[in-house]
Design a protein around this motif. Structure first.
Motif, PDB file in Angstrom:
ATOM      1  N   GLU A  91     -79.935 -36.428 -10.498  1.00  0.00           N
ATOM      2  CA  GLU A  91     -78.595 -36.911 -10.164  1.00  0.00           C
ATOM      3  C   GLU A  91     -77.616 -36.562 -11.277  1.00  0.00           C
ATOM      4  OE1 GLU A  91     -77.494 -40.869  -8.673  1.00  0.00           O
ATOM      5  OE2 GLU A  91     -79.549 -40.934  -7.887  1.00  0.00           O
ATOM      6  N   GLY A  92     -76.392 -36.304 -10.900  1.00  0.00           N
ATOM      7  CA  GLY A  92     -75.354 -36.007 -11.878  1.00  0.00           C
ATOM      8  C   GLY A  92     -75.241 -34.533 -12.242  1.00  0.00           C
ATOM      9  N   ILE A  93     -76.155 -33.711 -11.762  1.00  0.00           N
ATOM     10  CA  ILE A  93     -76.100 -32.279 -12.047  1.00  0.00           C
ATOM     11  C   ILE A  93     -75.095 -31.630 -11.092  1.00  0.00           C
ATOM     12  CG2 ILE A  93     -77.394 -30.103 -12.043  1.00  0.00           C
ATOM     13  CD1 ILE A  93     -78.224 -31.978 -14.277  1.00  0.00           C
ATOM     14  N   THR A  94     -74.166 -30.881 -11.645  1.00  0.00           N
ATOM     15  CA  THR A  94     -73.196 -30.168 -10.818  1.00  0.00           C
ATOM     16  C   THR A  94     -73.232 -28.682 -11.173  1.00  0.00           C
ATOM     17  OG1 THR A  94     -71.454 -30.621 -12.431  1.00  0.00           O
ATOM     18  CG2 THR A  94     -71.644 -32.166 -10.607  1.00  0.00           C
ATOM     19  N   PRO A  95     -72.932 -27.833 -10.202  1.00  0.00           N
ATOM     20  CA  PRO A  95     -72.941 -26.398 -10.494  1.00  0.00           C
ATOM     21  C   PRO A  95     -71.815 -26.043 -11.469  1.00  0.00           C
ATOM     22  CG  PRO A  95     -72.341 -26.808  -8.203  1.00  0.00           C
ATOM     23  CD  PRO A  95     -72.639 -28.124  -8.825  1.00  0.00           C
TER      24      PRO A  95
END
Length: 68
Positions: free
Chosen positions: A59-63
């Motif tokens: 969770e919290g990972i964005t490209p």
């Protein structure tokens, strides 16, 4: 860099078109045979052993944006 350069070759275009035809053909078959979708769902549930699907991406990972 080589992978990016290959994206503009005729081989890449041919492969992409083949993949698109394969995916659209599969979708058409599933629309005409909904029982196959039900069978696939049953197989997935058996494989998961009753556990819900868990996304491997934390969770919290964005490209990240790629600048050219």
């Amino acid at each position: 860099m080589q992978m990016v350069a290959q994206g503009k070759t005729s081989y890449a275009m041919t492969g992409m078109l083949y993949a698109a035809k394969l995916m659209s053909g599969t979708a058409a078959q599933l629309l005409h045979h909904p029982e196959k979708i039900a069978t696939a769902k049953e197989e997935l549930n058996e494989h998961l052993g009753g556990k819900p699907y868990e996304c491997p991406i934390p969770e919290g990972i964005t490209p990240t944006k790629i600048s050219h």
